[in-house]
Scaffold this motif. Sequence first.
Motif, short mmCIF file in Angstrom:
data_model
loop_
_atom_site.label_atom_id
_atom_site.label_comp_id
_atom_site.label_asym_id
_atom_site.label_seq_id
_atom_site.Cartn_x
_atom_site.Cartn_y
_atom_site.Cartn_z
N MET A 1 36.49 31.96 21.90
CA MET A 1 37.69 32.07 22.70
C MET A 1 37.48 33.14 23.76
O MET A 1 37.10 34.26 23.45
CB MET A 1 38.86 32.43 21.80
CG MET A 1 40.12 32.70 22.50
SD MET A 1 41.38 33.01 21.24
CE MET A 1 42.67 33.66 22.16
N GLN A 2 37.73 32.77 25.00
CA GLN A 2 37.60 33.74 26.09
C GLN A 2 38.97 34.28 26.47
O GLN A 2 39.95 33.55 26.52
CB GLN A 2 36.97 33.09 27.31
CG GLN A 2 35.51 32.79 27.13
CD GLN A 2 34.91 32.31 28.43
OE1 GLN A 2 35.57 31.72 29.26
NE2 GLN A 2 33.63 32.57 28.60
N VAL A 3 39.01 35.57 26.72
CA VAL A 3 40.24 36.23 27.14
C VAL A 3 39.94 36.94 28.45
O VAL A 3 38.92 37.59 28.59
CB VAL A 3 40.70 37.25 26.08
CG1 VAL A 3 41.94 37.96 26.53
CG2 VAL A 3 40.92 36.57 24.73
N SER A 4 40.84 36.82 29.41
CA SER A 4 40.62 37.45 30.70
C SER A 4 41.08 38.90 30.69
O SER A 4 41.89 39.31 29.84
CB SER A 4 41.37 36.69 31.80
OG SER A 4 42.76 36.94 31.71
N LEU A 5 40.60 39.66 31.63
CA LEU A 5 41.02 41.05 31.77
C LEU A 5 42.53 41.11 32.01
O LEU A 5 43.23 41.96 31.46
CB LEU A 5 40.26 41.73 32.91
CG LEU A 5 40.64 43.19 33.20
CD1 LEU A 5 40.41 44.06 31.97
CD2 LEU A 5 39.86 43.70 34.39
N GLY A 6 43.04 40.20 32.80
CA GLY A 6 44.48 40.15 33.07
C GLY A 6 45.29 39.94 31.80
O GLY A 6 46.33 40.57 31.60
N ASP A 7 44.81 39.07 30.91
CA ASP A 7 45.49 38.83 29.64
C ASP A 7 45.50 40.09 28.77
O ASP A 7 46.52 40.42 28.16
CB ASP A 7 44.81 37.70 28.86
CG ASP A 7 44.96 36.34 29.52
OD1 ASP A 7 45.89 36.17 30.35
OD2 ASP A 7 44.14 35.45 29.21
N VAL A 8 44.37 40.79 28.74
CA VAL A 8 44.27 42.01 27.93
C VAL A 8 45.20 43.09 28.49
O VAL A 8 45.94 43.72 27.73
CB VAL A 8 42.81 42.52 27.89
CG1 VAL A 8 42.73 43.90 27.23
CG2 VAL A 8 41.94 41.52 27.15
N VAL A 9 45.20 43.29 29.79
CA VAL A 9 46.05 44.30 30.41
C VAL A 9 47.52 43.97 30.19
O VAL A 9 48.32 44.84 29.84
CB VAL A 9 45.73 44.44 31.92
CG1 VAL A 9 46.78 45.28 32.62
CG2 VAL A 9 44.35 45.04 32.11
#
Length: 67
Positions: free
Chosen positions: A1-9
């Motif tokens: 599963m890939q998570v973007s930096l935007g999702d994490v922030v």
Amino acid sequence: MQVSLGDVVHAAEPTHVCSTPALWALLPPTPPPALCPSLEVLALGGAPMPRAMARRWLREPPNRRCF
């Protein structure tokens, strides 16, 4: 599963962030208040911050500080 930096922030709801401008530039073009409404202080270092990036992140909310 890939998570973007935007999702994490967005999920982390940080109030303070210290990053490089190059990493911070990877965020999606979502308006900053929608992406990270909790952010109060953005400290970018290690390279010059492009003017467009500064304008984008300082626009809203009015109490946000950018270094």
